[in-house]
Design an enzyme around this catalytic site. Structure first.
Site, PDB file in Angstrom:
ATOM      1  N   GLU A 181      35.512  88.842  62.936  1.00  0.00           N
ATOM      2  CA  GLU A 181      35.622  89.947  61.984  1.00  0.00           C
ATOM      3  C   GLU A 181      36.929  89.821  61.218  1.00  0.00           C
ATOM      4  O   GLU A 181      37.904  89.303  61.747  1.00  0.00           O
ATOM      5  CB  GLU A 181      35.722  91.260  62.755  1.00  0.00           C
ATOM      6  N   ASP A 201      33.343  89.079  69.193  1.00  0.00           N
ATOM      7  CA  ASP A 201      33.655  90.492  68.965  1.00  0.00           C
ATOM      8  C   ASP A 201      34.881  90.840  69.790  1.00  0.00           C
ATOM      9  O   ASP A 201      34.975  90.487  70.961  1.00  0.00           O
ATOM     10  CB  ASP A 201      32.487  91.384  69.386  1.00  0.00           C
ATOM     11  N   ASP A 210      29.150  95.592  72.141  1.00  0.00           N
ATOM     12  CA  ASP A 210      29.998  94.448  71.815  1.00  0.00           C
ATOM     13  C   ASP A 210      29.185  93.160  71.719  1.00  0.00           C
ATOM     14  O   ASP A 210      29.435  92.315  70.857  1.00  0.00           O
ATOM     15  CB  ASP A 210      31.102  94.287  72.870  1.00  0.00           C
TER      16      ASP A 210
END
Ligand code: ZN
Length: 486
Positions: free
Chosen positions: A329, A227, A416
């Site tokens: 991501e 993350d 996170d």
């Protein structure tokens, strides 16, 4: 355009070195960059003039055969016309390497090609505008593809055509060793000036047998999610699907210091006599003090970028060397453009987006080098809005909420870390698919796309992706196929 083929077993890689040129070399570099700009602008003006002329002639009713002949837009065609004209439009052309003019013409040919293919729908992505004239403020760069380009034996100089041996700011040994061993070959060199006024030389090379170093340690956790944080205390959080926090990489102090200095400098520049008068909405001559502040802003930006790049390079190398599957991501590019774009969501988010883009670029080539699988989460994957314990979604989570509190099961977890865990779970089927297809991974690989080619057994990923995803079904039983980007 014929593309250069990379031989089997070799990889293209760029080595970038900061330069310490002499004052005479700085003048020569500036002259070359200016020459590139001149050739670009001169030929762009000619291209425009021919287009306007033909349009005017058509309006007079001339037939196609009677029109002014078209000017070719390819690099060889532009170069041919340039060579016919350079004696009178640029009688000083001999002062610079012909590569300088070629750089400008190459940029123009690419710009014209992008515009025409975008206009007739052959090019994906956003529409591309017609090439514009380069101003004196445009980034200065020159690309050398022929002539003497080499690294000197003292490992502190790069030799370039016309410029001679330019001292490098740091040692060139990493590339020099490979060249001496015959496992690297220099193809071309691009010399560029950054916003802080420093010159860099990027050497495009072919490197043989790039592989994971034998001494690199292996992590005990093969599958991890990454993350990219918003806050300074966690630039990156790495976690496993099982909930183990593998690493938390904070933003270095010098980066947060540079960022707060930037904010202060920008406030100062706003108070000074800038190039734009807000009261009358007109351009004006900026003051010397504004220019000094602007130069400091440029230097601070370059410093912050260098610090961040250093941290990200070290982190991504470790990720690609130590783990077998890394999940990141994807950037929600549409969301960034919508409703004011990144700047409306704050500087922190804009920086995180920039960091995410850099991490993905670095991981995509490093995962190829070191044989790691890079999995990219669907851009709508709600990594930070999903509970890691019960899988329920919390849609109203804002960026200010640093902790995820689940309303259903009472789960209390760092935001996170939760996001990294959810991302890691996307990578589990990939790993099971290649290790043991009978693995009992409880979590489906929904929303994951493979960046690196999976092993043949990796077909299991496709099957996994179509299985029902029980943990994303909420209380009422309605599956939500696409949530908001986290
Ligand atoms: Zn929960």
């Amino acid at each position: 355009m014929a593309r250069f083929e990379i031989p089997q077993g070799w990889t293209a890689q760029a080595y970038r070195f900061a330069l310490d040129p002499t004052p005479a070399q700085v003048r020569a570099l500036a002259s070359h960059a200016g020459a590139a700009r001149f050739a670009h602008n001169h030929m762009l003006a000619l291209v425009k003039a021919v287009m306007d002329q033909r349009a005017a002639e058509r309006s007079y009713g001339l037939t196609e055969a009677e029109l002014t002949p078209v000017l070719g837009w390819s690099l060889p065609a532009l170069r041919k016309v340039w060579n016919q004209r350079k004696d009178w439009c640029a009688p000083w052309w001999g002062e610079n390497s012909k590569e300088a003019y070629n750089t400008g013409l190459d940029g123009l040919a690419r710009g014209l090609d992008a515009w025409s293919s975008s206009r007739c729908g052959r090019r994906a992505g956003r529409p591309v505008g017609f090439p514009r004239f380069k101003t004196a403020r445009a980034p200065r760069s020159v690309r050398f593809s022929t002539g003497v380009i080499r690294i000197e034996g003292d490992r502190r100089h790069v030799s370039l055509p016309r410029l001679g041996a330019v001292r490098t700011h740091e040692s060139t040994r990493k590339l020099a060793r490979r060249i001496e061993a015959g496992t690297a070959r220099i193809l071309s060199a691009t010399v560029r000036c950054d916003s802080a006024g420093r010159w860099y030389c990027a050497l495009q090379t072919l490197v043989e047998a790039k592989a994971r170093p034998a001494h690199a340690p292996r992590s005990q956790y093969p599958v991890v999610g990454v993350d990219v944080g918003v806050k300074a205390d966690s630039l990156l959080v790495v976690a496993t699907a099982g909930g183990v926090e593998v690493a938390r990489i904070p933003a270095p102090k010098s980066l947060s210091a540079a960022q707060s200095r930037l904010r202060a400098l920008q406030r100062r520049a706003a108070r000074q006599h800038g190039p734009y008068d807000l009261a009358t909405k007109t351009k004006q001559m900026p003051s010397k003090r504004w220019r000094a502040t602007a130069a400091r802003i440029g230097r601070t930006h370059a410093h912050a970028a260098a610090v961040r790049r250093d941290v990200l390079h070290k982190a991504t190398t470790a990720l690609a060397q130590q783990h077998e599957v890394v999940v990141v991501e994807t950037l929600n590019a549409a969301g960034m453009r919508a409703a004011g774009g990144a700047h409306k969501r704050g500087l922190n988010r804009a920086l995180a987006d920039a960091a995410l883009a850099e991490i993905r670029t670095m991981l995509s080539y490093k995962s190829r080098w070191y044989g790691c699988h890079l999995v990219e989460a669907d851009r709508y994957f709600p990594s930070s809005k999903t509970c890691t314990a019960c899988g329920r979604r919390k849609p109203n989570l804002t960026l200010a909420d640093r902790v995820f509190d689940c309303d259903h099961c009472g789960m209390h977890i760092d935001r996170d870390l939760g996001a990294a865990i959810n991302l890691a779970r996307l990578g589990v089927p990939t790993h099971i698919g290649e290790q043991s297809p009978a693995g009992s991974g409880p979590v489906p690989g929904r929303g994951a796309t493979q960046e690196t080619e999976p092993a043949p057994a990796g077909d299991a990923v496709g099957e996994e992706a179509s299985t029902p995803h029980h943990y994303q079904v909420d209380q009422t039983g309605t599956a939500s196929p696409q949530g908001e980007a986290a």
